[in-house]
Design a protein around this motif. Sequence first.
Motif, short mmCIF file in Angstrom:
data_model
loop_
_atom_site.label_atom_id
_atom_site.label_comp_id
_atom_site.label_asym_id
_atom_site.label_seq_id
_atom_site.Cartn_x
_atom_site.Cartn_y
_atom_site.Cartn_z
N LEU A 695 -22.46 21.89 -31.37
CA LEU A 695 -21.36 22.63 -30.72
C LEU A 695 -20.72 21.83 -29.59
CD1 LEU A 695 -22.90 26.21 -30.58
CD2 LEU A 695 -20.92 25.49 -31.93
N TYR A 696 -21.38 20.78 -29.15
CA TYR A 696 -20.89 19.98 -28.02
C TYR A 696 -20.30 18.65 -28.48
CZ TYR A 696 -23.46 23.36 -25.21
OH TYR A 696 -23.92 24.53 -24.64
N GLN A 697 -20.14 18.48 -29.81
CA GLN A 697 -19.63 17.21 -30.35
C GLN A 697 -18.11 17.26 -30.49
OE1 GLN A 697 -22.07 14.88 -30.65
NE2 GLN A 697 -23.39 16.56 -29.96
N LEU A 698 -17.44 16.23 -29.99
CA LEU A 698 -16.00 16.14 -30.12
C LEU A 698 -15.61 15.89 -31.57
CD1 LEU A 698 -15.28 13.86 -27.02
CD2 LEU A 698 -14.99 16.34 -27.16
N THR A 699 -14.48 16.45 -31.98
CA THR A 699 -14.00 16.25 -33.35
C THR A 699 -13.18 14.96 -33.43
OG1 THR A 699 -11.89 17.40 -33.05
CG2 THR A 699 -13.82 18.75 -33.60
#
Length: 713
Positions: A695-699
């Motif tokens: 949930l904390y990973q940049l796209t």
Amino acid sequence: MYNGKAMRLKALEAGLVELTLDLQDSSVNKLDSLTLGELAEVVRLLERHGHEIEGLLISSAKPAFVVGADITEFTAAFARSEGELVEWIRQGQLLFGALEALPFPTVAAVNGLALGGGCELALAADFRVLAADARIGLPEVTLGLCPGWGGTVRLSRLIGAEAALDWMLAGKPQAAARALELGAVDRVVAAGELRDSALNLLRLAASGEPSLAAHRAHKQQPLADTPETRERLAELQRQHAGKLDRHYPAPAAILNALVRHATLPLDEALQIEACTFAVLAKSDVARALIGLFLGDQLVRKKARAWSGKAVPVRRSAVLGAGIMGGGVAFQSASSGVPIVMKDIRGEALELGLKTASQLLDRQIDKGRLDAAGKQWVLENIQPALDYQDFAGVDLVVEAVVENPRIKAAVLAEVEDRVPADAVLTSNTSTISIDLLAQGLKRPESFCGMHFFNPVQLMQLVEVIRGSCSSEATIARTVAYASAMGKTPIVVGDCPGFLVNRVLFPYFNGFNRLLRDGVDFERIDRVMEDFGWPMGPAYLADVIGIDTMVHADHVLQEGFPERMGHDGEPIMDALLASGALGQKNGKGFYEYTKDASGRRSRQPAEAARALIAERVLERVEVSDEEIVDRLMIPLCLEAVRCLEDGIVETAEEIDMGLLLGIGFPRFRGGALRYIDTQGLAVFARKAEAHARHGGLYQLTDDFRARLAAGRGYF
């Protein structure tokens, strides 16, 4: 004399002229750059011919006088530097000042609405005549701004500092009678008599009665700068200062500006107003609130476009007379669309009707309804234990228990009892529309219609488009939601749709904080200080722990790579212990009622003990880290919803979060919140917390925007 695209000037009788505001290709008059440019030309023309003119009538050819400035021009205008903004505002002030200084009397005939710049234009006239049904006001505070074209100065000198502050800090349009009572206007007349009355007043003023000089002096005269005046102003500041929300700088700025300029000459006072406006215009809060205003306009425009293609709903039905079903029945009947409310239990129908009756009684108590109106609404709700009256129904809202098997069975059953062109909808908060459509013979006539609880208060309706949903189905559902007074947003089908899909990563972050030993009461306090109406623990109790757990399981199943948990979630454990939140008085908090029925809460020691047993390690976190660990997953899921095409625009995402979960208005929404920080700052924060999971990973798209220097607005 003058014929432009926004106004025309023509001669009347014996030296009188009329300026008619009539912006072409627009349903309303607004003070856009075109209108202001033409007004400047007209004022110069009037100045040149001042010796020939004895009076000016200002009127409108539209249903409203002037609704305000053109807010769509603000984004470009506010890109100027603060100094340039001051000069830009001063040009408008000088224009209104030139109108006010014309060598003959001016009368504004105000119909409909005169808001913001429209109100300031009327204030620049010497006299104001209002239609009895007209309203006038300065709502700039709702956009994070202050009046900039003389409103803070002229209104306060006309009706007094205290009354002017009440108008400007509330931002609400004032009724004509109240405006007359305070002295903001000179006459209030029936709408059909407005122009004749205004002309009669202009004739009197042109003849010298009432005195033009005295009238202008009264409107422009500052307060005497005496110790008594300074103490009165200081007391006024003390009275209001304690009531202001620190998250919104405009009210305090308006208060301070008025206190500073109350004793100054007109031009110096206007300079203070211009500087105050420029500072506010450059603020993040104004940018957020203006963005929400424009987002609201976009959402409404889209709803109108859908509704324009729809066959209207003349009669509807709701399946299930529970809290949601009863709310839908009440809302539909109140909006004039008769509805059949079906349930399999007579006592449920009685409860649904009782709930509607109680809601109507509250409206009667507030003076918004009378007994006849209540009876009319109740007659629009037809209780039913069978499908006998479904043959004439245009749209059905299924609102039974949130269980896919039960919902599918009910939908399949009702499909055979309604006309072939009827639309079926499901009021589901999480269950896939495509899944529910599998058992239907006409999946093209089916979509989701997700109301939020309580229905009568929550504005948003998510209209969920399944892969088979036809354009006609979506159009009719949007039209029905609009007819009910709701704000529909069309979203794609996925677990949680828009609002819940974005909300539950926030709760996932909350669960991780609890497992790190952070007290839930502290988390609530921090997030409420951030601007949420309630913190996550309190919100979970309000929604219901059982509802929370069910929705969380749906989202875990739909997005296991991001929304899974390490071990049993705290809320699952709470539910297993018998805690349901406010439903049974036990959740993160314990709830009690006093003798008057007022609810109070205190942290539940049982919840604290349960959480303590499940703490993995106690981690020291700052308040800023608490905010980041909750907001980063929420914002990134909003980013993914935009990238996945669940919603078409960034504006619709932010409006959905504002209306659906109470996202802090002054922050503008999740995507506006990212833009306000800057994508680079947000990226650094997300990367600092990347260890907490998917949930904390940049796209990839986010990184592409960052590299290109592009935001979401």
